[in-house]
Scaffold this active site. Structure first.
Site, PDB file in Angstrom:
ATOM      1  N   HIS A  93       0.867  -1.216   0.006  1.00  0.00           N
ATOM      2  CA  HIS A  93      -0.008   0.274  -0.167  1.00  0.00           C
ATOM      3  C   HIS A  93       0.880   1.260  -0.051  1.00  0.00           C
ATOM      4  O   HIS A  93       2.029   1.204   0.544  1.00  0.00           O
ATOM      5  CB  HIS A  93      -1.044  -0.115   1.356  1.00  0.00           C
ATOM      6  CG  HIS A  93      -1.882  -1.197   1.278  1.00  0.00           C
ATOM      7  ND1 HIS A  93      -3.154  -1.175   1.835  1.00  0.00           N
ATOM      8  CD2 HIS A  93      -1.990  -2.275   0.229  1.00  0.00           C
ATOM      9  CE1 HIS A  93      -3.912  -2.075   1.644  1.00  0.00           C
ATOM     10  NE2 HIS A  93      -3.309  -2.562   0.590  1.00  0.00           N
TER      11      HIS A  93
ATOM     12  N   CYS B 222      -2.249  -0.621   7.303  1.00  0.00           N
ATOM     13  CA  CYS B 222      -1.432   0.412   7.443  1.00  0.00           C
ATOM     14  C   CYS B 222      -1.394   1.411   8.728  1.00  0.00           C
ATOM     15  O   CYS B 222      -0.357   1.931   9.405  1.00  0.00           O
ATOM     16  CB  CYS B 222      -1.932   1.379   6.317  1.00  0.00           C
ATOM     17  SG  CYS B 222      -1.485   0.603   4.714  1.00  0.00           S
TER      18      CYS B 222
ATOM     19  N   CYS C 247      -6.024   1.767   5.825  1.00  0.00           N
ATOM     20  CA  CYS C 247      -6.660   0.316   6.251  1.00  0.00           C
ATOM     21  C   CYS C 247      -5.986   0.061   7.742  1.00  0.00           C
ATOM     22  O   CYS C 247      -5.369   0.367   8.309  1.00  0.00           O
ATOM     23  CB  CYS C 247      -6.703  -0.719   5.251  1.00  0.00           C
ATOM     24  SG  CYS C 247      -4.859  -1.480   5.085  1.00  0.00           S
TER      25      CYS C 247
ATOM     26  N   GLU D 172       1.055   3.838   1.893  1.00  0.00           N
ATOM     27  CA  GLU D 172       1.489   4.174   3.111  1.00  0.00           C
ATOM     28  C   GLU D 172       2.825   3.231   3.689  1.00  0.00           C
ATOM     29  O   GLU D 172       3.886   3.857   4.228  1.00  0.00           O
ATOM     30  CB  GLU D 172       0.571   4.016   4.276  1.00  0.00           C
ATOM     31  CG  GLU D 172      -0.703   4.767   4.079  1.00  0.00           C
ATOM     32  CD  GLU D 172      -1.947   4.056   3.302  1.00  0.00           C
ATOM     33  OE1 GLU D 172      -1.446   3.481   2.234  1.00  0.00           O
ATOM     34  OE2 GLU D 172      -2.892   4.093   3.908  1.00  0.00           O
TER      35      GLU D 172
END
Length: 396
Positions: free
Chosen positions: A52, A85, A82, A54
């Site tokens: 992701h 993360c 999410c 992040e």
């Protein structure tokens, strides 16, 4: 630079993600007013479910600082993080997180849960949402709109439309309530002759258990001039553990292609398409689910492969089952009662969605008008054979 300025940089990362085929999420890590790392979604490119935006940005920042602890750092990300993360953010000891658009399905900073509000954790990270949220949301919407367009184009290339047929635009079916089922298409059956047929195919997958009953395949045939939408409330009811529900749209109906000429629509042709579909999908232990007033077409199917069928169920005009499953031998009674194919006026939302204009209704009008008057030689053979099949079956 302020929060909005840093979010603009994160949006630039999101656009780069979109250009490479990734869901457009971008992030930047800031320390003491300076950008020290950037990141964007890389799940597809890297075959990495953890990549992701992040996480990518946090990894890059940790390398810059030479430390997995990112004290005094702030993360700017275009979409609400999410749970994965958020966990990484907390473990990295970030000072603050600022995100753009909320994520109602997976957001862990307030939309679904809020991990940053858990005061029992050994670190608290400040958080703020809604910074340039509209820009982030528009970027996501544009991305998925383009993806849907590409998927439709790909489907058209796999199932090209014949010159003598129409195909209802997808927009006609947009927003229909209680119809979340995944569409499936076939154009490879011989009887289709390159027409595209739509069907639903739903199944609840369960772990294998010793002595588990053989799953049922419910083959649901819509009324005339209905389509698979009429089974929207019945499908969840029929989906038992391991059971399968298949709901085809006859050619000329629903999301299936619609030949312009009424001559296409013979009883025998529609029956042959269904016979071939059952074979292609390898349906077994079939329970036919039929409209009580239009059962003739369905009742001619078992004689093509009797060992694939086990029973019958009837459905009323409201789309509800009107009686318990009856054995296949019960088809004789239904056959005797089905004196004539009848059409009925459809009511309710979605019924007219497949027919945005009169030219789309050729099949609906032609097939609804068919009746077992035995004037057609092909039709005579089919009905005579069915009569013999059901008579013999009830005696066996």
């Amino acid at each position: 630079m302020n929060d909005a300025d840093f979010m603009v940089l994160a949006l630039d990362q999101a656009r780069m993600a979109a250009s490479s085929g990734e869901v457009p999420v971008g992030a930047v890590v800031v320390r003491q007013g300076q950008v020290i790392a950037t990141g964007r979604n890389a799940l597809v490119r890297g075959h990495d479910p953890t990549a992701h935006a992040e996480i990518v940005a946090l990894r890059a920042a940790a390398k810059v600082l030479g430390n997995y602890r990112l004290d005094e750092c702030e993360l700017f990300v275009t979409l609400e993080p999410c749970a994965m993360c958020c966990g990484a953010i907390l473990n990295a000891r970030l000072k603050r997180v600022i995100f753009g658009a909320p994520e109602p399905k997976t957001g862990a900073a307030g939309s679904v849960i809020n991990l940053f509000a858990q005061t029992t954790l050994n670190h608290q990270t400040e958080w703020q949402g809604g910074v340039l949220a509209e820009a982030s949301r528009a970027l996501m919407q544009d991305f998925f709109r383009q993806r849907r367009h590409e998927q439709r184009e790909s489907a058209r290339q796999r199932h090209p439309l014949r010159d003598d047929a129409l195909r209802t635009p997808d927009a006609a079916f947009a927003g229909l309530p209680a119809y979340p089922w995944t569409p499936h298409y076939r154009s490879d059956l011989p009887a289709l002759d390159r027409l595209r047929m739509h069907y639903l195919d739903e199944q609840v997958v369960v772990p294998e258990i010793d002595a588990k009953p053989v799953p049922v395949s419910y083959l649901c045939l819509h009324d005339l001039p209905g389509w698979s939408y009429g089974f929207r409330q019945l499908i969840p009811f029929l989906l038992g553990a391991g059971d399968r529900v298949v709901v085809p749209d006859l050619i000329g109906f629903g999301k299936s292609d619609k030949p312009k000429k009424a001559a296409f629509h013979t009883f025998s042709r529609h029956r042959q398409v269904l016979v071939e579909l059952v074979e292609a999908l390898d349906l077994r232990n079939i329970v036919l689910v039929l409209p009580e007033w239009q059962s003739l077409l369905g009742l001619t199917l078992p004689m093509a492969a009797p060992l694939r069928y086990r029973g019958l169920r009837l459905m009323n005009a409201e789309g509800r089952l009107i009686e318990d499953e009856q054995p296949l031998s019960g088809g004789l009674v239904l056959w005797k009662q089905a004196g004539k194919i009848k059409s009925r006026n459809q009511i309710g939302p979605g019924c007219d969605a497949p027919f945005p204009g009169p030219s789309y209704r050729a099949g609906a009008l032609a097939l609804s008008a068919l009746a077992p008057d035995f004037e057609d030689a092909q039709k005579f053979d089919v009905f005579t054979e069915a009569e013999r099949f059901w008579t013999l079956h009830i005696k066996s």
